[in-house]
Design a protein around this motif. Structure first.
Motif, mmCIF file in Angstrom:
data_model
loop_
_atom_site.group_PDB
_atom_site.id
_atom_site.type_symbol
_atom_site.label_atom_id
_atom_site.label_comp_id
_atom_site.label_asym_id
_atom_site.label_seq_id
_atom_site.Cartn_x
_atom_site.Cartn_y
_atom_site.Cartn_z
ATOM 1 N N ILE A 138 -1.629 52.839 32.712
ATOM 2 C CA ILE A 138 -2.711 53.684 33.211
ATOM 3 C C ILE A 138 -2.238 55.130 33.304
ATOM 4 O O ILE A 138 -2.926 56.056 32.870
ATOM 5 C CB ILE A 138 -3.199 53.180 34.582
ATOM 6 C CG1 ILE A 138 -3.836 51.801 34.445
ATOM 7 C CG2 ILE A 138 -4.196 54.172 35.189
ATOM 8 C CD1 ILE A 138 -4.249 51.184 35.775
ATOM 9 N N LEU A 139 -1.046 55.323 33.860
ATOM 10 C CA LEU A 139 -0.490 56.662 33.999
ATOM 11 C C LEU A 139 0.454 56.929 32.826
ATOM 12 O O LEU A 139 1.663 56.787 32.924
ATOM 13 C CB LEU A 139 0.242 56.803 35.339
ATOM 14 C CG LEU A 139 -0.624 56.573 36.579
ATOM 15 C CD1 LEU A 139 0.202 56.704 37.838
ATOM 16 C CD2 LEU A 139 -1.813 57.540 36.599
ATOM 17 N N ARG A 140 -0.113 57.299 31.704
ATOM 18 C CA ARG A 140 0.666 57.543 30.490
ATOM 19 C C ARG A 140 1.405 58.874 30.604
ATOM 20 O O ARG A 140 1.171 59.675 31.515
ATOM 21 C CB ARG A 140 -0.266 57.582 29.283
ATOM 22 C CG ARG A 140 -1.370 58.615 29.421
ATOM 23 C CD ARG A 140 -2.004 58.960 28.097
ATOM 24 N NE ARG A 140 -3.181 59.788 28.276
ATOM 25 C CZ ARG A 140 -3.139 61.099 28.514
ATOM 26 N NH1 ARG A 140 -1.987 61.722 28.628
ATOM 27 N NH2 ARG A 140 -4.260 61.798 28.650
ATOM 28 N N ALA A 141 2.283 59.121 29.641
ATOM 29 C CA ALA A 141 3.008 60.396 29.602
ATOM 30 C C ALA A 141 2.015 61.547 29.463
ATOM 31 O O ALA A 141 1.074 61.487 28.682
ATOM 32 C CB ALA A 141 3.979 60.395 28.424
ATOM 33 N N GLY A 142 2.232 62.589 30.253
ATOM 34 C CA GLY A 142 1.387 63.770 30.176
ATOM 35 C C GLY A 142 0.136 63.730 31.021
ATOM 36 O O GLY A 142 -0.668 64.673 30.983
ATOM 37 N N TRP A 143 -0.053 62.677 31.809
ATOM 38 C CA TRP A 143 -1.297 62.555 32.576
ATOM 39 C C TRP A 143 -1.425 63.657 33.629
ATOM 40 O O TRP A 143 -2.538 64.132 33.896
ATOM 41 C CB TRP A 143 -1.406 61.175 33.220
ATOM 42 C CG TRP A 143 -0.444 60.925 34.360
ATOM 43 C CD1 TRP A 143 0.814 60.421 34.295
ATOM 44 C CD2 TRP A 143 -0.695 61.194 35.758
ATOM 45 N NE1 TRP A 143 1.380 60.353 35.538
ATOM 46 C CE2 TRP A 143 0.473 60.814 36.462
ATOM 47 C CE3 TRP A 143 -1.775 61.708 36.467
ATOM 48 C CZ2 TRP A 143 0.583 60.947 37.841
ATOM 49 C CZ3 TRP A 143 -1.674 61.844 37.847
ATOM 50 C CH2 TRP A 143 -0.513 61.461 38.526
ATOM 51 N N ARG A 144 -0.327 64.070 34.220
ATOM 52 C CA ARG A 144 -0.399 65.124 35.238
ATOM 53 C C ARG A 144 -0.931 66.425 34.641
ATOM 54 O O ARG A 144 -1.766 67.108 35.243
ATOM 55 C CB ARG A 144 0.986 65.353 35.870
ATOM 56 C CG ARG A 144 1.504 64.200 36.692
ATOM 57 C CD ARG A 144 2.860 64.549 37.296
ATOM 58 N NE ARG A 144 3.427 63.449 38.061
ATOM 59 C CZ ARG A 144 4.147 62.469 37.558
ATOM 60 N NH1 ARG A 144 4.402 62.436 36.251
ATOM 61 N NH2 ARG A 144 4.620 61.502 38.329
#
Length: 264
Positions: free
Chosen positions: A35-41
């Protein structure tokens, strides 16, 4: 207070969208991933800042450019449009704005200066609902203004303008979603994830295709439709790598020409 109100609405919108699309992408995942993939922030920052910037930018464009364009439309024409039934305004506005959005989006690909800003969006290599907001604000203001300015100039009312904004916003998020949903013959009628994923495909045969945000028929009309029946793109993105972090991505289009000249 106005700024806080806009920001508050954007945060609430993000929460609502997450409640809708996170389960949807888990149930019908095109490509299983966290769900929280790389780059999500960084993409959350894009959503929060760009959403407010888009509102301000489009209002400014309407106030300046829209007012000038409006002067060229005869007053009786604007009055007739404003007096027409709400449903008729919505249908006509959607048709006009769809063509305007197509033209703006296509220009963002074909005009080198505009592409430098639009490339920020196409640098995404993992498509999902949150990646729909990975945009340069100047690029998004330009494309959205191309759709909205004709409506304002022609005298369409708030109902039709509001309906267009709501529809296109939800549609844009949906067509970027990481979902394997097939719509049968309807995929030729409305834009679907498969249709728009091909627009992002890192595959030469799919380049410069599927510019329409709502209706594939517009691409068919202008000869830019590419929609294989049972296939999805293998990979997305552009050849050159995008810098990490929102601020670096914001200035990337401004530095790219000098960087390219240095490499040459």
């Amino acid at each position: 207070m106005g700024a806080l109100s806009v920001r508050g609405g954007i945060v609430v919108g993000l929460v609502v969208l997450a409640i809708i699309f996170v389960p949807l992408e888990q149930l019908f995942a095109l490509r299983p991933r966290r769900i929280l993939r790389a780059g999500w922030r960084t993409d959350v920052v894009h959503y929060l800042i760009n959403g407010a910037a888009l509102k301000v930018g489009v209002v400014a464009a309407v106030a300046v450019v829209g007012t000038v364009l409006r002067a060229f439309v005869p007053a009786p024409c604007r009055a007739a449009i404003a007096a027409s039934p709400g449903w008729a305004q919505i249908v006509a506005a959607l048709a006009i704005a769809t063509v305007g959005g197509y033209a703006g989006h296509r220009a963002a690909h074909e005009v080198p200066l505009l592409w430098r800003f639009h490339r920020v969006h196409h640098s995404v290599r993992e498509l999902d609902w949150l990646a729909a907001n990975h945009l340069h604000p100047l690029d998004q203001i330009f494309i959205r203004s191309a759709a909205v300015l004709p409506l304002y100039a022609l005298g369409f009312g708030r109902v039709s303008l509001g309906a267009f904004v709501v529809l296109t916003t939800l549609q844009a998020i949906f067509i970027h979603a990481n979902v394997r949903l097939m719509f049968g013959p309807l995929r030729w009628v409305i834009a679907t994830p498969q249709f728009h994923h091909w627009h992002h495909a890192r595959e030469p045969r799919a380049y410069n295709s599927n510019y329409a945000g709502e209706f594939p028929a517009v691409d068919a009309l202008f000869g830019t439709l590419y929609l294989p029946a049972d296939r999805w793109p293998a990979q997305y993105g552009v050849d050159d790598g995008e810098p990490a972090g929102y601020l670096r991505q914001l200035v990337w289009p401004l530095r790219s020409r000098a960087a390219q000249a240095g490499r040459a």
